[in-house]
Design an enzyme around this catalytic site. Structure first.
Site, PDB file in Angstrom:
ATOM      1  N   GLU A 102     -19.837 -40.480 -79.276  1.00 58.22           N
ATOM      2  CA  GLU A 102     -18.480 -39.999 -79.565  1.00 58.22           C
ATOM      3  C   GLU A 102     -18.463 -38.502 -79.865  1.00 58.22           C
ATOM      4  O   GLU A 102     -17.876 -38.055 -80.842  1.00 58.22           O
ATOM      5  CB  GLU A 102     -17.868 -40.803 -80.717  1.00 58.22           C
ATOM      6  CG  GLU A 102     -17.755 -42.289 -80.393  1.00 58.22           C
ATOM      7  CD  GLU A 102     -17.056 -43.119 -81.462  1.00 58.22           C
ATOM      8  OE1 GLU A 102     -17.105 -42.743 -82.634  1.00 58.22           O
ATOM      9  OE2 GLU A 102     -16.472 -44.156 -81.097  1.00 58.22           O
TER      10      GLU A 102
ATOM     11  N   ASP B  46     -17.426 -52.831 -81.673  1.00 55.02           N
ATOM     12  CA  ASP B  46     -17.081 -51.989 -82.810  1.00 55.02           C
ATOM     13  C   ASP B  46     -16.312 -52.695 -83.916  1.00 55.02           C
ATOM     14  O   ASP B  46     -15.096 -52.532 -84.010  1.00 55.02           O
ATOM     15  CB  ASP B  46     -16.257 -50.792 -82.310  1.00 55.02           C
ATOM     16  CG  ASP B  46     -16.153 -49.701 -83.357  1.00 55.02           C
ATOM     17  OD1 ASP B  46     -16.827 -49.817 -84.384  1.00 55.02           O
ATOM     18  OD2 ASP B  46     -15.405 -48.740 -83.124  1.00 55.02           O
TER      19      ASP B  46
ATOM     20  N   GLU C 102     -10.989 -51.104 -90.891  1.00 55.37           N
ATOM     21  CA  GLU C 102     -10.421 -50.302 -89.809  1.00 55.37           C
ATOM     22  C   GLU C 102      -9.655 -51.153 -88.796  1.00 55.37           C
ATOM     23  O   GLU C 102      -8.601 -50.757 -88.310  1.00 55.37           O
ATOM     24  CB  GLU C 102     -11.561 -49.552 -89.106  1.00 55.37           C
ATOM     25  CG  GLU C 102     -11.116 -48.771 -87.892  1.00 55.37           C
ATOM     26  CD  GLU C 102     -12.274 -48.048 -87.193  1.00 55.37           C
ATOM     27  OE1 GLU C 102     -13.412 -48.094 -87.687  1.00 55.37           O
ATOM     28  OE2 GLU C 102     -12.013 -47.429 -86.146  1.00 55.37           O
TER      29      GLU C 102
END
Ligand code: GCW
Length: 726
Positions: free
Chosen positions: A307, A381, A409
């Protein structure tokens, strides 16, 4: 420390707290005063405490914790003695620190460096409870365990408890930036006030340390894996040193993230190539500088070539080259490097779920001894549900650490009640079926992580923290349970999520069975509810762009294909799901299943044998496909989405009934958050159904309400200020 002022201070604390509002600050260490017959029982077992004289800071903390726990439980101080003077004493110490403990010839050998023993026995002719260990921190852990028993209403008459942690390194990972923004943080700002450090060491750091020590956490990575080289600059090392001073008395070491390009950004070098002698020398000198300030510094955590983070591949070197360079720098000081396996690239043409495995398995055996590879529980993820990561079991020569995400998240931030114990447990209990490990050990993910299967020298677990500056630490009361269960499972992955939920409920609220039973039940079902209303039947990554708040399954136009929800669900007029089976005739699956051991691959490769919870993770199926309920896949999706919303309504009803047992402040916050969750569960259901229905044009099963709004409405929603953004 002189006992009198300390106790006066503690008494003041207790009495001031008893009138204060219950805002969650005291966590599971709230230690409510015990009343009635139970108070008499507890009093008879802790009439005095026998403490070693002198001893380390950690041992002194163990003694203070004991006295604080006793004072809170009984609202009365216990006398401190050097040897048992009366019946019902509690003896604390190690053989090295306490002649009384040394004289007992306790079976401490099997407890290792951090384990403890708590047992009832006669000492010096008096009935006593002994809390002993080989190390001071073991005694501290034993004291916390003792009060867990006290506060959760357990009998204290015939104790014989011993425990040692299964993993050596039990960490929180803070994704906290130096400006106090917390990436994926839903509980306010970072608690690390870098600006005021080192001059101001917030007493809250001590409360943080106590909370962590109470669940066996022994280290913390202070900084974000999306790292800032400044955290390694001299001024910040001074700040980190001040923090380490606050955490050390509770057995907590600090770690930092290392930005791979720091030699360029901080050191003014032209390169960060891990094979360049100048770069290696820079890291060595940096490690020496850190250890000179913080002798027990734990080491570095690194996110590289992921990322947008820099890494060794920028110089055509491998992850092993990068990790080993840092490992060499910290090795003389006993430090470790935790190198993350969370790598995937848009340019790599394969399924994102395959990339970490493809990258790391060939490097097995090429990492230095003090490198651990840190692997997320699933291959994508931190989704509400993922199958276990195929790397577990596939790198027998490399210690693999587990990385869980405590902060939610992808599970509704801090307003959705989702107890993550079952998620963690499901991942740890998964059977990798790999061959070649230690005989007689079932090759579960837990047994890979705790090192038993492959005999790793270092072992560890990391949990991405959900801690922030909110008074409640975690953004909500029930999110504290996720911090708690993570720590307890890092200590012992074999514990059950349900038992841990019960422990937490008893300490956080009350021992009244009329509360404990329904609330534990509610917690245990809560994660499944989220799976149902967000991503049922193995769907994943349908969340809104960037912030990951709310549904956005329609998004298909992001810079990277593998950030688009459409990449993950692959819905079209005929069907839905990601085919991860073998490719046929140049078409078909990504073959991610072949990364699992053959027996697992066979199971996941066969639609009929794949557990339904992973169905669309591994298979692309027609909307008309029949699932085990006898319904079509489409009908089943609608049923599950709806069931998720209904589950939240049930949670609301359960909580309504709990009013008599909870203080006003916590009762109201939980209730209001559940109302938000219910509204958002409905939003998830309706938006996803509206979108998938726009693709398959199928009717809803009888009796199921259509979405409240047209699809365009859901698509038009924007959340520019959703918290926790990168
Ligand atoms: O889950 C994703 C998050 C990023 C995070 C990344 C990672 C720290 O959306 O915010 O970056 O994972 O784990 O590195």
């Amino acid at each position: 420390m002189n006992a009198r002022p300390l106790l006066a201070a503690l008494a003041a604390l207790v009495f001031s707290c008893s009138s204060a509002a219950e805002d969650g600050y005291d966590l599971w260490l709230r230690a409510a005063a015990i009343k009635g017959a139970r108070a008499d029982e507890v009093r008879s077992h802790i009439s005095e405490v026998v403490l070693p004289e002198g001893g380390s800071e950690v041992l002194r903390c163990a003694g203070e914790e004991f006295r604080r726990g006793a004072l809170r439980a009984l609202t009365q101080d216990v006398p401190v003695e050097k040897a048992p003077a009366r019946e019902g004493s509690v003896v604390l110490g190690t053989p090295a620190s306490s002649p009384v403990v040394a004289g007992l010839a306790l079976p401490l050998q099997s407890l290792g460096d951090e384990g403890y023993l708590i047992r009832s026995q006669i000492v010096g002719g008096k009935r006593a409870i002994v809390i002993a260990a080989n190390s001071d921190v073991g005694v501290l852990y034993g004291v916390f365990q003792f009060f867990r028993l006290v506060q959760s209403g357990q009998p204290l008459g015939a104790l014989d408890v011993s425990s040692r942690p299964s993993t050596k390194i039990r960490l929180l990972n803070h994704w906290d930036n130096l400006d106090q923004h917390v990436e994926r943080g839903y509980a306010g700002q970072s608690i690390w006030n870098w600006h005021k450090l080192p001059g101001w060491v917030d007493p809250r750091y001590t409360d943080y340390a106590r909370a962590n020590a109470s669940i066996g956490i022994n280290g913390t990575v202070l900084t974000n894996v999306n790292a800032n080289a400044t955290s390694l600059a001299p001024a910040y090392i001074e700040k980190a040193k001040a923090l380490s001073g606050a955490l050390r008395p509770y057995g907590i070491r600090i770690y930092l993230t290392a930005r791979f390009s720091a030699p360029i950004e901080l050191g003014g070098l032209k390169t960060a190539d891990p094979l360049d002698p100048g770069v290696r020398a820079w890291w060595k000198a940096k490690a020496d500088e850190i250890y000179a300030a913080i002798p027990d510094f734990g080491g570095f955590l690194v996110k590289a070539n992921s990322e947008g983070q820099p890494g060794p591949q920028d110089y055509k070197r491998t992850h092993a080259d990068g990790a080993n360079m840092l490992a060499e720098a910290v090795a003389p000081h006993g430090g470790v490097v935790m190198w993350r396996a969370f790598v995937y690239s848009n340019e790599t043409p394969t399924d994102r779920a395959k990339q970490a495995f493809d990258e790391f398995v060939p490097l097995d055996g090429r990492f230095n001894e003090n490198v651990l590879v840190q692997v997320k529980n699933g291959a994508i993820d931190f989704q509400p549900r993922e199958p276990f990561h195929p790397l577990f079991g596939a790198m027998p020569k490399t210690p693999l650490m587990m990385e869980f995400q405590i902060t939610k998240e992808y599970l509704g931030f801090s307003t959705h009640l989702a107890y993550l114990g079952p998620l963690f447990e499901e991942a740890l209990d998964a059977d990798t079926r790999v061959k070649g490990g230690k005989k007689g050990v079932r090759p579960t993910v837990a047994k890979v992580v705790d090192g038993e299967l492959h005999g790793y020298k270092y072992t560890g677990m990391a949990g991405v923290a959900n801690i922030g500056s909110d008074r409640s630490w975690s953004g909500s009361i029930f999110d504290q349970a996720n911090w708690y269960v993570y720590g307890r499972l890092a200590w012992d992955p074999e514990l059950s999520a349900r038992d841990i939920a019960e422990e937490w409920v008893r300490q956080t609220f009350t021992n009244d069975p009329a509360f404990v039973k329904p609330v534990v039940e509610m917690m245990m079902g809560s994660r499944e509810a989220v799976v149902d209303y967000m991503t049922p039947l193995g769907l994943a990554h349908l969340m809104g762009t960037g912030h990951h708040y709310g549904p956005a399954p329609w998004v298909n136009d992001l810079g990277r294909a593998d950030w688009n929800p459409t990449y993950y669900h692959r819905a079209d007029a005929n069907g839905i799901g990601f085919d991860r089976g073998p490719a046929k005739d140049g078409k078909g699956g990504s073959d991610a299943i072949s990364q699992y051991a053959p027996e697992v691959a066979r199971q996941f490769g066969d639609v009929k044998k794949t557990p339904e919870q992973f169905l669309l993770w591994f298979h692309h199926l027609p909307w008309s496909h029949r699932v085990s309920s006898g319904r079509s896949l489409w009908d089943e999706l609608v049923v599950r989405y709806t069931r998720g919303v209904e589950s939240v309504a049930k949670m609301q009803a359960t909580w309504e009934g709990m009013k008599p047992f909870v203080d006003e402040e916590r009762f109201k916050q939980v209730g209001d958050y559940l109302a938000i969750q219910h509204e958002e569960a409905q939003w998830w259901r309706d938006a996803c159904i509206a979108y998938f229905q726009s693709i398959n044009k199928l009717p809803l099963p009888d009796g199921y309400a259509p979405p409240k709004h047209p699809l365009e409405y859901y698509k038009s929603l924007r959340f520019p200020y959703a918290p926790g953004r990168t």
